[in-house]
Design an enzyme around this catalytic site. Structure first.
Site, PDB file in Angstrom:
ATOM      1  N   CYS A 108       0.809  -1.216   0.000  1.00 21.28           N
ATOM      2  CA  CYS A 108       0.000   0.000   0.000  1.00 21.28           C
ATOM      3  C   CYS A 108       0.845   1.271   0.000  1.00 21.28           C
ATOM      4  O   CYS A 108       0.367   2.330  -0.408  1.00 21.28           O
ATOM      5  CB  CYS A 108      -0.949   0.015   1.199  1.00 21.28           C
ATOM      6  SG  CYS A 108      -0.129   0.216   2.802  1.00 21.28           S
TER       7      CYS A 108
ATOM      8  N   GLY B 199       3.560   1.665  -1.794  1.00 19.11           N
ATOM      9  CA  GLY B 199       4.120   1.868  -3.121  1.00 19.11           C
ATOM     10  C   GLY B 199       3.242   2.806  -3.930  1.00 19.11           C
ATOM     11  O   GLY B 199       2.076   3.038  -3.612  1.00 19.11           O
ATOM     12  N   LYS B 200       3.788   3.348  -4.994  1.00 23.79           N
ATOM     13  CA  LYS B 200       3.045   4.327  -5.793  1.00 23.79           C
ATOM     14  C   LYS B 200       1.832   3.704  -6.468  1.00 23.79           C
ATOM     15  O   LYS B 200       0.782   4.338  -6.568  1.00 23.79           O
ATOM     16  CB  LYS B 200       3.987   4.980  -6.796  1.00 23.79           C
ATOM     17  CG  LYS B 200       5.032   5.854  -6.093  1.00 23.79           C
ATOM     18  CD  LYS B 200       6.044   6.439  -7.060  1.00 23.79           C
ATOM     19  CE  LYS B 200       7.081   7.270  -6.304  1.00 23.79           C
ATOM     20  NZ  LYS B 200       8.130   7.810  -7.203  1.00 23.79           N
ATOM     21  N   MET B 201       1.966   2.465  -6.953  1.00 23.97           N
ATOM     22  CA  MET B 201       0.802   1.802  -7.536  1.00 23.97           C
ATOM     23  C   MET B 201      -0.221   1.484  -6.459  1.00 23.97           C
ATOM     24  O   MET B 201      -1.431   1.614  -6.675  1.00 23.97           O
ATOM     25  CB  MET B 201       1.204   0.522  -8.265  1.00 23.97           C
ATOM     26  CG  MET B 201       1.396   0.653  -9.765  1.00 23.97           C
ATOM     27  SD  MET B 201       0.089   1.518 -10.658  1.00 23.97           S
ATOM     28  CE  MET B 201      -1.347   0.547 -10.245  1.00 23.97           C
TER      29      MET B 201
ATOM     30  N   HIS C 212      10.931   2.695 -18.389  1.00 16.87           N
ATOM     31  CA  HIS C 212      10.154   2.797 -17.157  1.00 16.87           C
ATOM     32  C   HIS C 212      11.001   3.490 -16.097  1.00 16.87           C
ATOM     33  O   HIS C 212      12.225   3.613 -16.242  1.00 16.87           O
ATOM     34  CB  HIS C 212       9.757   1.411 -16.626  1.00 16.87           C
ATOM     35  CG  HIS C 212       8.694   0.725 -17.428  1.00 16.87           C
ATOM     36  ND1 HIS C 212       8.939   0.134 -18.646  1.00 16.87           N
ATOM     37  CD2 HIS C 212       7.373   0.530 -17.184  1.00 16.87           C
ATOM     38  CE1 HIS C 212       7.830  -0.399 -19.115  1.00 16.87           C
ATOM     39  NE2 HIS C 212       6.855  -0.174 -18.256  1.00 16.87           N
TER      40      HIS C 212
ATOM     41  N   LYS D 226      11.691   0.059 -11.550  1.00 18.61           N
ATOM     42  CA  LYS D 226      11.164  -1.151 -12.195  1.00 18.61           C
ATOM     43  C   LYS D 226      12.347  -2.015 -12.614  1.00 18.61           C
ATOM     44  O   LYS D 226      13.085  -1.688 -13.544  1.00 18.61           O
ATOM     45  CB  LYS D 226      10.291  -0.813 -13.398  1.00 18.61           C
ATOM     46  CG  LYS D 226       9.709  -2.063 -14.064  1.00 18.61           C
ATOM     47  CD  LYS D 226       8.661  -1.717 -15.095  1.00 18.61           C
ATOM     48  CE  LYS D 226       8.157  -2.957 -15.822  1.00 18.61           C
ATOM     49  NZ  LYS D 226       7.581  -3.967 -14.926  1.00 18.61           N
TER      50      LYS D 226
ATOM     51  N   THR E 122       4.189  -6.351 -20.709  1.00 15.22           N
ATOM     52  CA  THR E 122       3.461  -5.971 -21.909  1.00 15.22           C
ATOM     53  C   THR E 122       4.339  -6.111 -23.148  1.00 15.22           C
ATOM     54  O   THR E 122       3.907  -6.636 -24.183  1.00 15.22           O
ATOM     55  CB  THR E 122       2.971  -4.517 -21.787  1.00 15.22           C
ATOM     56  OG1 THR E 122       2.140  -4.409 -20.631  1.00 15.22           O
ATOM     57  CG2 THR E 122       2.192  -4.093 -23.013  1.00 15.22           C
TER      58      THR E 122
END
Length: 353
Positions: free
Chosen positions: A86, A88-90, A236, A240, A246
Site C-alpha cells: 500500500c 508503493g506508488k501503484m 520505465h 522497475k 506488456t
C-alpha cells in the site's frame, strides 16, 4: 535507432512498483507484531466454493484489534479489498481509485521487513503494515473479518509466486497486477487451487485492447512479417527492475507473425538522463511512466512499421485494477465455473466504468 522515432505525445502503457514508500506517506506509529498460530481447521465461506484458513477463536491478535477499531459502519461497506504494498506508488493509486469507486479498502497491508508493525497515513486513512513473517496469520484474520475480501497485489516480482501460494492456501481471491515471477507456475498454482483470480501483467484497459488486437492478428495471419527485423525499446522508472510484461506479450505476437526476436534483446531504458533526452519522457513523469516502441524493418529495408504506446502516471492501471476487482466479485457471486481470468476477459464483459 533514430531519436525521432522515440519521441511522441503521451499515450498509454504499463507500470509496476512494489513496497517502496515516498515522502507523501507519513509514519504514524510503530507497533510490535505478535504471531499467533493459525488454526488448521478450515471453513467454507457461503459465497465461495473453496476453503479458507480460519483464525483460532480463543485469542485476539493485534490486527484483529486494529480492524475492529477502524471498521466502518455496515451501511457504508462496499466490496472489501486489501491492497498489498500500500505504500508503493501503484498501491496508493489503487487505493485512491478504489475508494472513489465506492470499494472499501481494508486498512491492513503486506510490506517489507522494514515497514513491519508500522502504521502509515495514506489519504485520510491509517494503514497497518505487516512484514513477511506473519503474513498468513494476518491474511486469515482479515478474511475472518471480511469474508468477501479480494486482495490486490502490486508488490515485487520476487514475491509473486510466494504471495499467490499464500492467497491460495488461505482461500482469498486476488487480482495480480505485479509483473515478473514464474508465470507458468503462477497460473498452475491458481488452477490447482481452484481459486478465483484475475492475473495480468497489464491492467491498462486500452493497452489490453491493443494486445488483444495483436493476438488476433498473430492468430489469423501467422508469418505475415517473416524476415522482418524487430527493435524493441521500453522505458520505465528506475525502480522497475524487470522487463515489461506488456513488451513480452507484444513480442510473442510478433514471433507468431514470423519475426525472430529474443526477449533478452529488449532495450531497457532506466537512466533518467536518457529518458529525458532520447526517449522524450516529460520530466515530471520520470518517476512514473511506461513508454514502449516496436520498430519493424523489411529485409530490404524499404518498408518500416512502428507501434508505440506511451503512458505517464498510474491512473490508467489503477482504474483497470478497480474494474478487475468488480469483475471478479461478480464472477464469484455468480459462481462461475471458470476461475482464472485475465484483463481480456474483463474487457469482454463490457461493464467497465
Amino acid at each position: 535507432m533514430a531519436t525521432s522515432m522515440l519521441k511522441s505525445p503521451t499515450n498509454l502503457l504499463h507500470n509496476h512498483l512494489g513496497f517502496s514508500s515516498n515522502d507523501s506517506t507519513r509514519i504514524i506509529s510503530t507497533r510490535r507484531s505478535i504471531v499467533v498460530p493459525v488454526s488448521h481447521n478450515r471453513r467454507r465461506r457461503s459465497s465461495r466454493l473453496f476453503s479458507v484458513v480460519s483464525m483460532a477463536a480463543s485469542s485476539t491478535t493485534p490486527v484483529q484489534t486494529f480492524l475492529e477499531k477502524s471498521a466502518p459502519s455496515q451501511q457504508n461497506l462496499g466490496i472489501p479489498i486489501m491492497v498489498n504494498a500500500c505504500t508503493g506508488k501503484m498501491g496508493k493509486a489503487v487505493i485512491n481509485a478504489a475508494e472513489a469507486a465506492g470499494l472499501y479498502v481494508v486498512p491492513v497491508s503486506f510490506g517489507c521487513e522494514e515497514e513491519a508493525g508500522k502504521t502509515f497515513e495514506i489519504g485520510e486513512k491509517e494503514f497497518l503494515v505487516h512484514g513477511p513473517s506473519d503474513r498468513e496469520t494476518v491474511l486469515a484474520s482479515v478474511c475472518d473479518k471480511y469474508p468477501n475480501l479480494i486482495v490486490v497485489d502490486y508488490t515485487v516480482p520476487s514475491a509473486v509466486n510466494a504471495n499467490a501460494e499464500l492467497y491460495c492456501k488461505v482461500g482469498v481471491p486476488f487480482v495480480m497486477g505485479t509483473t515478473g515471477g514464474d508465470r507458468d507456475l503462477l497460473n498452475k498454482t491458481v488452477k490447482d487451487a481452484g481459486l478465483y483470480a484475475v492475473i495480468s501483467p497489464q491492467m491498462g484497459k486500452q493497452v489490453v485492447a491493443f494486445l488483444a488486437a495483436m493476438e488476433i492478428m498473430a492468430e489469423q495471419f501467422p508469418g505475415a512479417f517473416s524476415g522482418y527485423n524487430l527493435q524493441v525499446m521500453e522505458s520505465h522508472q528506475a525502480s522497475k527492475v524487470d522487463a515489461s510484461g506488456t513488451a513480452k506479450a507484444v513480442i510473442s505476437c510478433f514471433n507468431k507473425l514470423g519475426v525472430d526476436f529474443d526477449m533478452d534483446e529488449i532495450q531497457l531504458i532506466r537512466d533518467p538522463k536518457e529518458q529525458l533526452e532520447m526517449v522524450g519522457v516529460p520530466e515530471e513523469h520520470i518517476s512514473g511512466h511506461a513508454f514502449h516502441m516496436y520498430h519493424l524493418t523489411s529485409p530490404d529495408e524499404t518498408v518500416t512499421f512502428e507501434f508505440q504506446h506511451n503512458v505517464c502516471g498510474r491512473s490508467i492501471y489503477a482504474e483497470g485494477t478497480v474494474d478487475a476487482v468488480l469483475f471478479l466479485a461478480k464472477k464469484i457471486e455468480e459462481k462461475d465455473n471458470k476461475r482464472l481470468y485475465n484483463m481480456i476477459d474483463v474487457l469482454r464483459e463490457g461493464n467497465m466504468r
